[in-house]
Design an enzyme around this catalytic site. Structure first.
Site, PDB file in Angstrom:
ATOM      1  N   PRO A   9       0.786  -1.223   0.000  1.00 47.64           N
ATOM      2  CA  PRO A   9       0.000   0.000   0.000  1.00 47.64           C
ATOM      3  C   PRO A   9       0.823   1.282   0.000  1.00 47.64           C
ATOM      4  O   PRO A   9       1.836   1.380   0.703  1.00 47.64           O
ATOM      5  CB  PRO A   9      -0.808  -0.073   1.303  1.00 47.64           C
ATOM      6  CG  PRO A   9      -0.821  -1.497   1.673  1.00 47.64           C
ATOM      7  CD  PRO A   9       0.403  -2.126   1.082  1.00 47.64           C
ATOM      8  N   ASN A  10       0.350   2.234  -0.793  1.00 49.43           N
ATOM      9  CA  ASN A  10       0.881   3.602  -0.865  1.00 49.43           C
ATOM     10  C   ASN A  10       2.218   3.731  -1.586  1.00 49.43           C
ATOM     11  O   ASN A  10       2.701   4.846  -1.777  1.00 49.43           O
ATOM     12  CB  ASN A  10       0.975   4.232   0.547  1.00 49.43           C
ATOM     13  CG  ASN A  10      -0.384   4.324   1.208  1.00 49.43           C
ATOM     14  OD1 ASN A  10      -1.318   4.852   0.601  1.00 49.43           O
ATOM     15  ND2 ASN A  10      -0.531   3.790   2.402  1.00 49.43           N
ATOM     16  N   ARG A  17       4.951  11.216  -2.291  1.00 52.27           N
ATOM     17  CA  ARG A  17       4.608  10.878  -0.913  1.00 52.27           C
ATOM     18  C   ARG A  17       5.798  11.170   0.006  1.00 52.27           C
ATOM     19  O   ARG A  17       6.861  10.566  -0.145  1.00 52.27           O
ATOM     20  CB  ARG A  17       4.291   9.378  -0.867  1.00 52.27           C
ATOM     21  CG  ARG A  17       4.163   8.813   0.490  1.00 52.27           C
ATOM     22  CD  ARG A  17       4.206   7.287   0.470  1.00 52.27           C
ATOM     23  NE  ARG A  17       3.848   6.791   1.775  1.00 52.27           N
ATOM     24  CZ  ARG A  17       4.048   5.553   2.193  1.00 52.27           C
ATOM     25  NH1 ARG A  17       4.595   4.673   1.375  1.00 52.27           N
ATOM     26  NH2 ARG A  17       3.693   5.194   3.384  1.00 52.27           N
ATOM     27  N   TYR A  22      10.893   9.237   1.680  1.00 55.57           N
ATOM     28  CA  TYR A  22      10.956   8.178   0.666  1.00 55.57           C
ATOM     29  C   TYR A  22      11.676   8.595  -0.621  1.00 55.57           C
ATOM     30  O   TYR A  22      11.781   7.796  -1.545  1.00 55.57           O
ATOM     31  CB  TYR A  22       9.530   7.705   0.329  1.00 55.57           C
ATOM     32  CG  TYR A  22       8.818   7.118   1.539  1.00 55.57           C
ATOM     33  CD1 TYR A  22       9.256   5.916   2.102  1.00 55.57           C
ATOM     34  CD2 TYR A  22       7.731   7.767   2.120  1.00 55.57           C
ATOM     35  CE1 TYR A  22       8.629   5.384   3.220  1.00 55.57           C
ATOM     36  CE2 TYR A  22       7.088   7.234   3.236  1.00 55.57           C
ATOM     37  CZ  TYR A  22       7.542   6.051   3.781  1.00 55.57           C
ATOM     38  OH  TYR A  22       6.928   5.524   4.888  1.00 55.57           O
ATOM     39  N   ASN A  73       7.979  -5.336  -0.170  1.00 52.39           N
ATOM     40  CA  ASN A  73       7.797  -4.183   0.711  1.00 52.39           C
ATOM     41  C   ASN A  73       6.308  -4.125   1.045  1.00 52.39           C
ATOM     42  O   ASN A  73       5.520  -3.606   0.252  1.00 52.39           O
ATOM     43  CB  ASN A  73       8.257  -2.892   0.046  1.00 52.39           C
ATOM     44  CG  ASN A  73       8.145  -1.713   1.004  1.00 52.39           C
ATOM     45  OD1 ASN A  73       7.497  -1.805   2.054  1.00 52.39           O
ATOM     46  ND2 ASN A  73       8.765  -0.599   0.652  1.00 52.39           N
ATOM     47  N   ALA A  76       2.723  -0.379   5.309  1.00 53.96           N
ATOM     48  CA  ALA A  76       2.229  -0.398   6.693  1.00 53.96           C
ATOM     49  C   ALA A  76       1.649  -1.756   7.087  1.00 53.96           C
ATOM     50  O   ALA A  76       1.561  -2.066   8.281  1.00 53.96           O
ATOM     51  CB  ALA A  76       1.182   0.694   6.875  1.00 53.96           C
ATOM     52  N   HIS A  79       3.280  -4.117   9.672  1.00 50.76           N
ATOM     53  CA  HIS A  79       3.213  -3.949  11.123  1.00 50.76           C
ATOM     54  C   HIS A  79       2.030  -4.668  11.765  1.00 50.76           C
ATOM     55  O   HIS A  79       1.966  -4.775  12.977  1.00 50.76           O
ATOM     56  CB  HIS A  79       3.206  -2.454  11.454  1.00 50.76           C
ATOM     57  CG  HIS A  79       4.259  -1.685  10.706  1.00 50.76           C
ATOM     58  ND1 HIS A  79       5.603  -2.028  10.755  1.00 50.76           N
ATOM     59  CD2 HIS A  79       4.173  -0.638   9.835  1.00 50.76           C
ATOM     60  CE1 HIS A  79       6.293  -1.197   9.963  1.00 50.76           C
ATOM     61  NE2 HIS A  79       5.439  -0.358   9.393  1.00 50.76           N
ATOM     62  N   ASP A  86       1.042 -15.145   7.143  1.00 54.63           N
ATOM     63  CA  ASP A  86       0.697 -16.545   6.899  1.00 54.63           C
ATOM     64  C   ASP A  86       0.856 -16.900   5.422  1.00 54.63           C
ATOM     65  O   ASP A  86       1.245 -18.030   5.085  1.00 54.63           O
ATOM     66  CB  ASP A  86      -0.741 -16.831   7.357  1.00 54.63           C
ATOM     67  CG  ASP A  86      -0.856 -16.932   8.874  1.00 54.63           C
ATOM     68  OD1 ASP A  86       0.190 -16.940   9.558  1.00 54.63           O
ATOM     69  OD2 ASP A  86      -1.998 -16.999   9.375  1.00 54.63           O
ATOM     70  N   GLU A  97      12.016  -9.151   3.128  1.00 52.47           N
ATOM     71  CA  GLU A  97      11.223  -7.946   3.397  1.00 52.47           C
ATOM     72  C   GLU A  97      12.115  -6.730   3.260  1.00 52.47           C
ATOM     73  O   GLU A  97      13.222  -6.707   3.821  1.00 52.47           O
ATOM     74  CB  GLU A  97      10.629  -8.011   4.808  1.00 52.47           C
ATOM     75  CG  GLU A  97       9.767  -6.791   5.125  1.00 52.47           C
ATOM     76  CD  GLU A  97       9.092  -6.884   6.486  1.00 52.47           C
ATOM     77  OE1 GLU A  97       8.278  -7.802   6.676  1.00 52.47           O
ATOM     78  OE2 GLU A  97       9.391  -6.037   7.347  1.00 52.47           O
ATOM     79  N   HIS A  99      12.284  -2.307   3.339  1.00 49.97           N
ATOM     80  CA  HIS A  99      11.687  -1.001   3.626  1.00 49.97           C
ATOM     81  C   HIS A  99      12.653   0.060   3.160  1.00 49.97           C
ATOM     82  O   HIS A  99      13.870  -0.049   3.399  1.00 49.97           O
ATOM     83  CB  HIS A  99      11.429  -0.831   5.123  1.00 49.97           C
ATOM     84  CG  HIS A  99      10.440  -1.808   5.644  1.00 49.97           C
ATOM     85  ND1 HIS A  99       9.093  -1.687   5.406  1.00 49.97           N
ATOM     86  CD2 HIS A  99      10.596  -2.944   6.349  1.00 49.97           C
ATOM     87  CE1 HIS A  99       8.461  -2.714   5.964  1.00 49.97           C
ATOM     88  NE2 HIS A  99       9.357  -3.500   6.531  1.00 49.97           N
ATOM     89  N   SER A 101      12.550   3.315   4.187  1.00 47.92           N
ATOM     90  CA  SER A 101      12.938   4.095   5.371  1.00 47.92           C
ATOM     91  C   SER A 101      13.452   3.142   6.448  1.00 47.92           C
ATOM     92  O   SER A 101      13.219   1.929   6.377  1.00 47.92           O
ATOM     93  CB  SER A 101      11.729   4.879   5.880  1.00 47.92           C
ATOM     94  OG  SER A 101      10.710   3.988   6.315  1.00 47.92           O
ATOM     95  N   ARG A 106      11.766   5.292  13.381  1.00 54.29           N
ATOM     96  CA  ARG A 106      10.585   6.140  13.188  1.00 54.29           C
ATOM     97  C   ARG A 106       9.586   5.919  14.331  1.00 54.29           C
ATOM     98  O   ARG A 106       9.980   5.679  15.454  1.00 54.29           O
ATOM     99  CB  ARG A 106       9.987   5.843  11.802  1.00 54.29           C
ATOM    100  CG  ARG A 106      10.972   6.151  10.660  1.00 54.29           C
ATOM    101  CD  ARG A 106      10.361   5.870   9.307  1.00 54.29           C
ATOM    102  NE  ARG A 106       9.199   6.714   9.053  1.00 54.29           N
ATOM    103  CZ  ARG A 106       8.311   6.492   8.065  1.00 54.29           C
ATOM    104  NH1 ARG A 106       8.486   5.463   7.256  1.00 54.29           N
ATOM    105  NH2 ARG A 106       7.294   7.293   7.911  1.00 54.29           N
ATOM    106  N   ARG A 110       6.137   1.261  13.872  1.00 49.83           N
ATOM    107  CA  ARG A 110       6.839   0.741  12.679  1.00 49.83           C
ATOM    108  C   ARG A 110       7.987  -0.200  13.045  1.00 49.83           C
ATOM    109  O   ARG A 110       8.533  -0.888  12.196  1.00 49.83           O
ATOM    110  CB  ARG A 110       7.405   1.888  11.845  1.00 49.83           C
ATOM    111  CG  ARG A 110       6.342   2.761  11.239  1.00 49.83           C
ATOM    112  CD  ARG A 110       6.965   3.785  10.304  1.00 49.83           C
ATOM    113  NE  ARG A 110       6.101   4.937  10.187  1.00 49.83           N
ATOM    114  CZ  ARG A 110       5.089   5.046   9.341  1.00 49.83           C
ATOM    115  NH1 ARG A 110       4.823   4.071   8.490  1.00 49.83           N
ATOM    116  NH2 ARG A 110       4.337   6.119   9.312  1.00 49.83           N
TER     117      ARG A 110
HETATM  118  C1  DQA Z   1       7.698   1.444   4.354  1.00 48.85           C
HETATM  119  C2  DQA Z   1       7.664   1.682   5.865  1.00 48.85           C
HETATM  120  C3  DQA Z   1       6.259   1.498   6.398  1.00 48.85           C
HETATM  121  O1  DQA Z   1       6.218   1.732   7.801  1.00 48.85           O
HETATM  122  C4  DQA Z   1       5.323   2.472   5.722  1.00 48.85           C
HETATM  123  O2  DQA Z   1       4.002   2.273   6.183  1.00 48.85           O
HETATM  124  C5  DQA Z   1       5.388   2.385   4.240  1.00 48.85           C
HETATM  125  C6  DQA Z   1       6.701   2.307   3.619  1.00 48.85           C
HETATM  126  C7  DQA Z   1       9.099   1.752   3.781  1.00 48.85           C
HETATM  127  O3  DQA Z   1       9.361   1.311   2.655  1.00 48.85           O
HETATM  128  O4  DQA Z   1       9.890   2.435   4.415  1.00 48.85           O
HETATM  129  O5  DQA Z   1       4.386   2.444   3.555  1.00 48.85           O
HETATM  130  O6  DQA Z   1       7.416   0.085   4.099  1.00 48.85           O
END
Ligand code: DQA
Length: 144
Positions: A9-10, A17, A22, A73, A76, A79, A86, A97, A99, A101, A106, A110
């Site tokens: 997401p996002n 953003r 980022y 990635n 959110a 978390h 699963d 995994e 990220h 950031s 943070r 997170r």
């Molecule tokens: C993220 C870190 C997450 O906490 C955040 O919700 C994101 C981006 C990162 O790539 O740093 O959407 O996964």
């Protein structure tokens, strides 16, 4: 060696953003850079992004049998999504995994990933290079 790069997401909002966190690259630009490195390393990559937890779960299920590795990635969802955890644990495809950031530096929520324990490892805090480092890890593990 086929690798699925999965963005949660996002991440479609990259570039506009919170650029101070980022960076200013769009998701397309990031994917192009991942693709360029992957081809140098002899890895074949496909990309997928979704803002929907269930769609990500379906994509993980489909990945089994087609991909040897997943770079994920989960945004959110990292978390709190036990369902994604699963799915990662259930498909038997080694997953890293990532990220962009540094999630440890943070907000407190997170700092914990419920998905990372189902992964081979977690790379956090290096911007686009978090993805690049994941490719290097796959390259090294695969003994290419
Ligand atoms: C993220 C870190 C997450 O906490 C955040 O919700 C994101 C981006 C990162 O790539 O740093 O959407 O996964």
């Amino acid at each position: 060696m086929k690798v699925l790069v999965l963005h949660g997401p996002n991440l479609n909002l990259l570039g506009r953003r919170e650029p101070e966190i980022y960076g200013s690259k769009t998701l397309d630009q990031l994917n192009e850079e991942i693709e360029a490195l992957a081809s140098q390393l002899g890895l074949e990559v496909d990309f997928f992004q979704s803002n929907q937890e269930g769609v990500l779960i379906d994509r993980l299920h489909q990945a089994a049998g087609t991909y040897q590795w997943i770079v994920f990635n989960p945004g959110a969802l990292s978390h709190y999504s036990y369902a994604l955890r699963d799915a990662v644990a259930g498909i038997g495809v080694p997953t890293i995994e990532v990220h962009m950031s540094n999630v440890q530096a943070r907000e407190e929520f997170r700092a914990r990933s419920v998905i990372a324990p189902a992964c081979v490892g977690q790379i956090t805090g290096f911007g686009a290079a978090s993805y690049f480092l994941a490719l290097y890890a796959i390259f090294e593990r695969a003994g290419i």
